[in-house]
Scaffold this motif. Sequence first.
Motif, short mmCIF file in Angstrom:
data_model
loop_
_atom_site.label_atom_id
_atom_site.label_comp_id
_atom_site.label_asym_id
_atom_site.label_seq_id
_atom_site.Cartn_x
_atom_site.Cartn_y
_atom_site.Cartn_z
N GLY A 53 0.82 -1.21 0.00
CA GLY A 53 0.00 0.00 0.00
C GLY A 53 0.85 1.26 0.00
O GLY A 53 0.59 2.19 -0.77
N ILE A 54 1.86 1.29 0.84
CA ILE A 54 2.75 2.46 0.90
C ILE A 54 3.47 2.65 -0.43
O ILE A 54 3.58 3.76 -0.95
CB ILE A 54 3.76 2.32 2.07
CG1 ILE A 54 3.01 2.45 3.41
CG2 ILE A 54 4.87 3.36 1.96
CD1 ILE A 54 3.85 2.08 4.62
N GLY A 55 3.94 1.55 -1.00
CA GLY A 55 4.62 1.62 -2.29
C GLY A 55 3.72 2.14 -3.40
O GLY A 55 4.14 2.94 -4.24
N LEU A 56 2.47 1.70 -3.40
CA LEU A 56 1.53 2.16 -4.43
C LEU A 56 1.15 3.63 -4.23
O LEU A 56 0.99 4.37 -5.19
CB LEU A 56 0.28 1.28 -4.44
CG LEU A 56 0.47 -0.14 -4.95
CD1 LEU A 56 -0.80 -0.96 -4.74
CD2 LEU A 56 0.87 -0.15 -6.41
N VAL A 57 1.01 4.04 -2.99
CA VAL A 57 0.64 5.43 -2.71
C VAL A 57 1.78 6.39 -3.04
O VAL A 57 1.57 7.44 -3.65
CB VAL A 57 0.20 5.60 -1.23
CG1 VAL A 57 0.10 7.06 -0.84
CG2 VAL A 57 -1.14 4.90 -0.98
N THR A 58 2.99 6.03 -2.67
CA THR A 58 4.12 6.94 -2.84
C THR A 58 4.84 6.79 -4.17
O THR A 58 5.52 7.71 -4.61
CB THR A 58 5.16 6.73 -1.72
OG1 THR A 58 5.72 5.41 -1.85
CG2 THR A 58 4.55 6.93 -0.35
N GLY A 59 4.74 5.63 -4.79
CA GLY A 59 5.50 5.35 -6.01
C GLY A 59 6.94 4.96 -5.72
O GLY A 59 7.71 4.67 -6.63
N PHE A 60 7.32 4.90 -4.43
CA PHE A 60 8.67 4.53 -4.03
C PHE A 60 8.90 3.05 -4.31
O PHE A 60 8.09 2.21 -3.92
CB PHE A 60 8.87 4.84 -2.54
CG PHE A 60 10.25 4.56 -2.04
CD1 PHE A 60 11.33 5.34 -2.44
CD2 PHE A 60 10.48 3.51 -1.17
CE1 PHE A 60 12.61 5.07 -1.99
CE2 PHE A 60 11.76 3.23 -0.70
CZ PHE A 60 12.83 4.01 -1.12
N LEU A 61 9.98 2.74 -4.99
CA LEU A 61 10.30 1.36 -5.39
C LEU A 61 9.10 0.71 -6.07
O LEU A 61 8.71 -0.42 -5.76
CB LEU A 61 10.74 0.54 -4.18
CG LEU A 61 12.03 1.00 -3.48
CD1 LEU A 61 12.26 0.19 -2.20
CD2 LEU A 61 13.23 0.89 -4.40
N LEU A 62 8.52 1.42 -7.03
CA LEU A 62 7.27 0.98 -7.65
C LEU A 62 7.40 -0.37 -8.35
O LEU A 62 6.52 -1.22 -8.22
CB LEU A 62 6.75 2.04 -8.62
CG LEU A 62 5.38 1.78 -9.22
CD1 LEU A 62 4.32 1.65 -8.12
CD2 LEU A 62 4.99 2.87 -10.20
N ARG A 63 8.50 -0.60 -9.05
CA ARG A 63 8.66 -1.89 -9.75
C ARG A 63 8.69 -3.03 -8.74
O ARG A 63 8.05 -4.07 -8.96
CB ARG A 63 9.91 -1.89 -10.61
CG ARG A 63 9.77 -1.05 -11.84
CD ARG A 63 10.99 -1.16 -12.71
NE ARG A 63 10.85 -0.26 -13.84
CZ ARG A 63 11.77 -0.12 -14.76
NH1 ARG A 63 12.89 -0.81 -14.69
NH2 ARG A 63 11.57 0.71 -15.75
N LEU A 64 9.43 -2.87 -7.66
CA LEU A 64 9.48 -3.89 -6.62
C LEU A 64 8.10 -4.06 -5.99
O LEU A 64 7.64 -5.18 -5.78
CB LEU A 64 10.51 -3.53 -5.55
CG LEU A 64 10.59 -4.47 -4.35
CD1 LEU A 64 11.00 -5.88 -4.80
CD2 LEU A 64 11.56 -3.93 -3.31
N THR A 65 7.43 -2.95 -5.71
CA THR A 65 6.09 -3.00 -5.13
C THR A 65 5.14 -3.79 -6.03
O THR A 65 4.39 -4.65 -5.55
CB THR A 65 5.55 -1.57 -4.91
OG1 THR A 65 6.39 -0.90 -3.98
CG2 THR A 65 4.13 -1.60 -4.38
N LEU A 66 5.17 -3.49 -7.32
CA LEU A 66 4.28 -4.20 -8.25
C LEU A 66 4.62 -5.68 -8.35
O LEU A 66 3.72 -6.53 -8.41
CB LEU A 66 4.33 -3.53 -9.63
CG LEU A 66 3.67 -2.16 -9.71
CD1 LEU A 66 4.03 -1.46 -11.01
CD2 LEU A 66 2.16 -2.28 -9.55
N THR A 67 5.90 -6.00 -8.33
CA THR A 67 6.31 -7.41 -8.36
C THR A 67 5.78 -8.15 -7.13
O THR A 67 5.21 -9.24 -7.24
CB THR A 67 7.84 -7.53 -8.44
OG1 THR A 67 8.29 -6.86 -9.62
CG2 THR A 67 8.30 -8.98 -8.46
N VAL A 68 5.94 -7.54 -5.97
CA VAL A 68 5.45 -8.15 -4.73
C VAL A 68 3.93 -8.23 -4.76
O VAL A 68 3.34 -9.23 -4.34
CB VAL A 68 5.96 -7.37 -3.49
CG1 VAL A 68 5.32 -7.88 -2.21
CG2 VAL A 68 7.48 -7.45 -3.41
N PHE A 69 3.27 -7.18 -5.26
CA PHE A 69 1.81 -7.19 -5.37
C PHE A 69 1.33 -8.37 -6.20
O PHE A 69 0.44 -9.12 -5.79
CB PHE A 69 1.30 -5.87 -5.98
CG PHE A 69 -0.14 -5.94 -6.39
CD1 PHE A 69 -1.15 -5.76 -5.47
CD2 PHE A 69 -0.49 -6.22 -7.71
CE1 PHE A 69 -2.48 -5.85 -5.84
CE2 PHE A 69 -1.82 -6.31 -8.09
CZ PHE A 69 -2.82 -6.13 -7.15
#
Length: 137
Positions: A53-69
């Motif tokens: 959620g934090i990654g999606l909201v902030t865009g921080f480490l977005l590629r990693l966030t999306l991979t984990v998602f």
Amino acid sequence: MGLVFLWFGVLKLFPAVSPAEEVAVRASAKLTFGLLPLDAILPLLAVLETAIGIGLVTGFLLRLTLTVFFAHMVGVFSALFVLHEEMWKTGTPIPTMLGQYIIKNVVLVAACLVVAADAWLRALPHPGNPPLPPAGR
């Protein structure tokens, strides 16, 4: 979308608050072949979902966030199979309320596919144009 994930992740930090915690723990226990202690699964899921959620909201480490998602969604949808007796009305392709709760995540997957496509397109070089700023900022 990120706020929803953040909200549901934070709910899992408080025992007996999230309506999905029991099914999440049972499915995760089956998927990990019982290697994780039951009392560790819910806090791990809470931290994972909160971080997504934090990654999606902030865009921080977005590629990693999306991979984990997307990896997390594979686990979520696998509940339809590993807990099939709870997810489907016996002998039918009709989902129970729990099954519907899982299936509605297809909307989150579709939304994250859009975010992933945008991030991918922004990373491509554009001849004659300056690069676009990173998504989410």
